[in-house]
Every structure is written in C-alpha cells, then in structure tokens.
Motif scaffolding. Sequence first.
Motif, mmCIF file in Angstrom:
data_model
loop_
_atom_site.group_PDB
_atom_site.id
_atom_site.type_symbol
_atom_site.label_atom_id
_atom_site.label_comp_id
_atom_site.label_asym_id
_atom_site.label_seq_id
_atom_site.Cartn_x
_atom_site.Cartn_y
_atom_site.Cartn_z
ATOM 1 N N ALA A 178 0.937 -1.169 -0.064
ATOM 2 C CA ALA A 178 0.089 -0.024 0.070
ATOM 3 C C ALA A 178 1.158 1.242 -0.063
ATOM 4 O O ALA A 178 2.163 1.142 0.575
ATOM 5 N N SER A 179 0.234 2.180 -0.567
ATOM 6 C CA SER A 179 1.170 3.560 -0.593
ATOM 7 C C SER A 179 0.263 4.697 -0.584
ATOM 8 O O SER A 179 -1.022 4.570 -1.060
ATOM 9 N N VAL A 180 0.425 5.660 0.202
ATOM 10 C CA VAL A 180 -0.572 6.997 0.162
ATOM 11 C C VAL A 180 0.414 8.164 0.280
ATOM 12 O O VAL A 180 1.439 8.203 0.817
ATOM 13 N N VAL A 181 -0.102 8.970 -0.667
ATOM 14 C CA VAL A 181 0.521 10.319 -0.642
ATOM 15 C C VAL A 181 -0.443 11.213 -0.250
ATOM 16 O O VAL A 181 -1.551 11.529 -0.784
ATOM 17 N N VAL A 182 0.056 12.120 0.754
ATOM 18 C CA VAL A 182 -0.789 13.007 1.498
ATOM 19 C C VAL A 182 -0.287 14.541 1.181
ATOM 20 O O VAL A 182 0.873 15.081 1.311
ATOM 21 N N LYS A 183 -1.219 15.367 0.918
ATOM 22 C CA LYS A 183 -1.104 16.894 0.905
ATOM 23 C C LYS A 183 -0.733 17.430 2.081
ATOM 24 O O LYS A 183 -1.887 17.432 2.976
ATOM 25 N N VAL A 184 -0.007 18.257 2.385
ATOM 26 C CA VAL A 184 0.157 18.763 3.795
ATOM 27 C C VAL A 184 -0.126 20.095 4.069
ATOM 28 O O VAL A 184 -0.900 20.332 5.152
ATOM 29 N N LEU A 185 -0.149 21.004 3.176
ATOM 30 C CA LEU A 185 -0.943 22.338 3.356
ATOM 31 C C LEU A 185 -2.236 22.213 3.670
ATOM 32 O O LEU A 185 -2.752 23.031 4.592
ATOM 33 N N PRO A 186 -3.194 21.367 3.223
ATOM 34 C CA PRO A 186 -4.659 21.384 3.387
ATOM 35 C C PRO A 186 -4.797 20.943 4.805
ATOM 36 O O PRO A 186 -6.000 21.154 5.472
ATOM 37 N N LEU A 187 -3.986 20.060 5.306
ATOM 38 C CA LEU A 187 -4.160 19.710 6.937
ATOM 39 C C LEU A 187 -4.234 20.909 7.939
ATOM 40 O O LEU A 187 -4.696 20.932 8.612
ATOM 41 N N LEU A 188 -3.711 22.035 7.416
ATOM 42 C CA LEU A 188 -3.695 23.381 8.295
ATOM 43 C C LEU A 188 -4.996 23.728 8.259
ATOM 44 O O LEU A 188 -5.570 24.540 9.216
ATOM 45 N N ARG A 189 -5.763 23.379 7.198
ATOM 46 C CA ARG A 189 -7.145 23.944 7.116
ATOM 47 C C ARG A 189 -8.235 22.926 7.744
ATOM 48 O O ARG A 189 -9.381 23.057 7.558
ATOM 49 N N GLY A 190 -7.612 21.737 8.277
ATOM 50 C CA GLY A 190 -8.509 20.810 8.728
ATOM 51 C C GLY A 190 -9.301 19.786 7.614
ATOM 52 O O GLY A 190 -10.218 18.882 7.657
ATOM 53 N N GLU A 191 -8.422 19.876 6.424
ATOM 54 C CA GLU A 191 -8.658 19.027 5.504
ATOM 55 C C GLU A 191 -7.735 17.846 5.026
ATOM 56 O O GLU A 191 -6.508 18.259 5.173
ATOM 57 N N LEU A 192 -8.223 16.625 4.878
ATOM 58 C CA LEU A 192 -7.232 15.616 4.509
ATOM 59 C C LEU A 192 -7.399 15.311 3.127
ATOM 60 O O LEU A 192 -8.438 14.878 2.790
ATOM 61 N N GLN A 193 -6.393 15.679 2.311
ATOM 62 C CA GLN A 193 -6.547 15.670 0.917
ATOM 63 C C GLN A 193 -5.398 14.592 0.415
ATOM 64 O O GLN A 193 -3.967 15.019 0.973
ATOM 65 N N LEU A 194 -5.443 13.572 0.127
ATOM 66 C CA LEU A 194 -4.484 12.482 -0.572
ATOM 67 C C LEU A 194 -4.610 12.650 -2.085
ATOM 68 O O LEU A 194 -5.498 12.709 -2.799
ATOM 69 N N SER A 195 -3.349 12.735 -2.376
ATOM 70 C CA SER A 195 -3.068 12.739 -4.089
ATOM 71 C C SER A 195 -3.461 11.358 -4.354
ATOM 72 O O SER A 195 -3.843 11.297 -5.405
ATOM 73 N N SER A 196 -2.753 10.310 -3.853
ATOM 74 C CA SER A 196 -3.187 9.089 -4.052
ATOM 75 C C SER A 196 -3.157 8.033 -3.118
ATOM 76 O O SER A 196 -2.539 8.079 -2.228
ATOM 77 N N VAL A 197 -3.871 6.918 -3.498
ATOM 78 C CA VAL A 197 -3.929 5.925 -2.533
ATOM 79 C C VAL A 197 -3.814 4.567 -3.424
ATOM 80 O O VAL A 197 -4.512 4.423 -4.314
ATOM 81 N N ALA A 198 -2.885 3.859 -3.067
ATOM 82 C CA ALA A 198 -2.435 2.478 -4.101
ATOM 83 C C ALA A 198 -2.481 1.171 -3.284
ATOM 84 O O ALA A 198 -1.799 1.348 -2.207
ATOM 85 N N LEU A 199 -3.201 0.183 -3.643
ATOM 86 C CA LEU A 199 -3.167 -1.129 -2.953
ATOM 87 C C LEU A 199 -2.692 -1.960 -3.782
ATOM 88 O O LEU A 199 -3.403 -2.058 -4.917
ATOM 89 N N ILE A 200 -1.665 -2.912 -3.723
ATOM 90 C CA ILE A 200 -1.134 -3.562 -4.775
ATOM 91 C C ILE A 200 -1.374 -4.961 -4.099
ATOM 92 O O ILE A 200 -0.794 -5.524 -2.772
ATOM 93 N N GLY A 201 -2.022 -5.985 -4.858
ATOM 94 C CA GLY A 201 -2.187 -7.439 -4.643
ATOM 95 C C GLY A 201 -2.869 -7.625 -3.357
ATOM 96 O O GLY A 201 -2.742 -8.772 -2.780
ATOM 97 N N PRO A 202 -4.128 -6.855 -3.053
ATOM 98 C CA PRO A 202 -4.727 -7.537 -1.854
ATOM 99 C C PRO A 202 -5.630 -8.597 -2.221
ATOM 100 O O PRO A 202 -6.141 -8.847 -3.314
#
Length: 172
Positions: free
Chosen positions: A1-25
């Motif tokens: 699994a991999s997750v890429v999180v955008k950091v600046l939106p966290l300051l506004r209380g938002e969780l924005q992920l650029s991508s979430v990938a699951l390989i071979g579940p």
Amino acid sequence: ASVVVKVLPLLRGELQLSSVALIGPRVHVVRTPAGAIDVRGITPPLGKTSSPSGDTGSAASPEPSRPAAVSIRLFELKDGRVRFTDLSAQPPLDLELRDLNLEVANVSLTHPADFECRFTLFSGQPNVRVEGRVTPPVDGKPPLLEKFRLEMDLARLHMEELTRAFPAVKEM
C-alpha cells in the motif's frame, strides 16, 4: 500500500490525498447461512461490536455531523483478488474475481467519483470491464450510479469454471 498526503490542506482541517494505491490485496467475503456478511480478517467476531467502555449508547440521538473534509484524487487497486462465498445458497456459490484492477478518480464523501474496473471472471485472462460514476448519499438524497457500462468477453469463458460456480448451467 502507498499513500501520498498533501500537507498544506491539513492546516485547514482537510485531509487531501493525492493518491492511495493497494497492490495485490486478497479479500474473501462470505455470506453465512443466516445471511450475515463476513469479510474474512476484517469483520469483528460476534459480540465484539460494543464500545470499549461498555456503553451501549445514550437515549438521546446525537446531532448529525458534517462529513469530514476528506478527498482522494486517485485511488488504485492493482492485481487484487476477491472471492465471494455464499453459504446461504443451495448449493453454495463460490465466485472469484482475479487480476482485479480498479481506478477511482476524485473520491470524496460529497462529490461524484468516476471509476473503471477490469478483472478476470470464469476465464484465464481479463474479460470484464466496468465503468461509471457514483455519487454518495448527500443531504438526504440516495446514492446515484450514472454512466454505468459493463463489457464482458464471453468468448474467453471457461465453461468448467462457470459450471463449478453454477452447477445448474451444466444441465442447460
């Protein structure tokens, strides 16, 4: 699994992920003889669903809360396998989706998301493609499925796999 999180939106209380990938579940979903759904390895055992404090809830209903500001630009599932066993059917049904590849763009709790899925079913190579747009339930409106399209290459079916899952097909 991999997750890429955008950091600046966290300051506004938002969780924005650029991508979430699951390989071979690998997932095994079982419908019990009583009709309950059990996702092997995920569903809690019976009797383990109460809160840790033992509180079963208060008489007053909590006020509806605003959905959390969570979004995922791209969710990918690659080379997955999902097995579904229905023990409530007679004879029991056992299906397996192999080579499962799913992409969902613009995932959120309030806006439509486009999806495309390819997988192998009763075949030796990918033979099913599904795509569409799903809108989550918002403001009391039900979920909505739009632009749905299903393609299946019947020429690639393995009859022995099909008849194993659906014995009645053999009699036809």
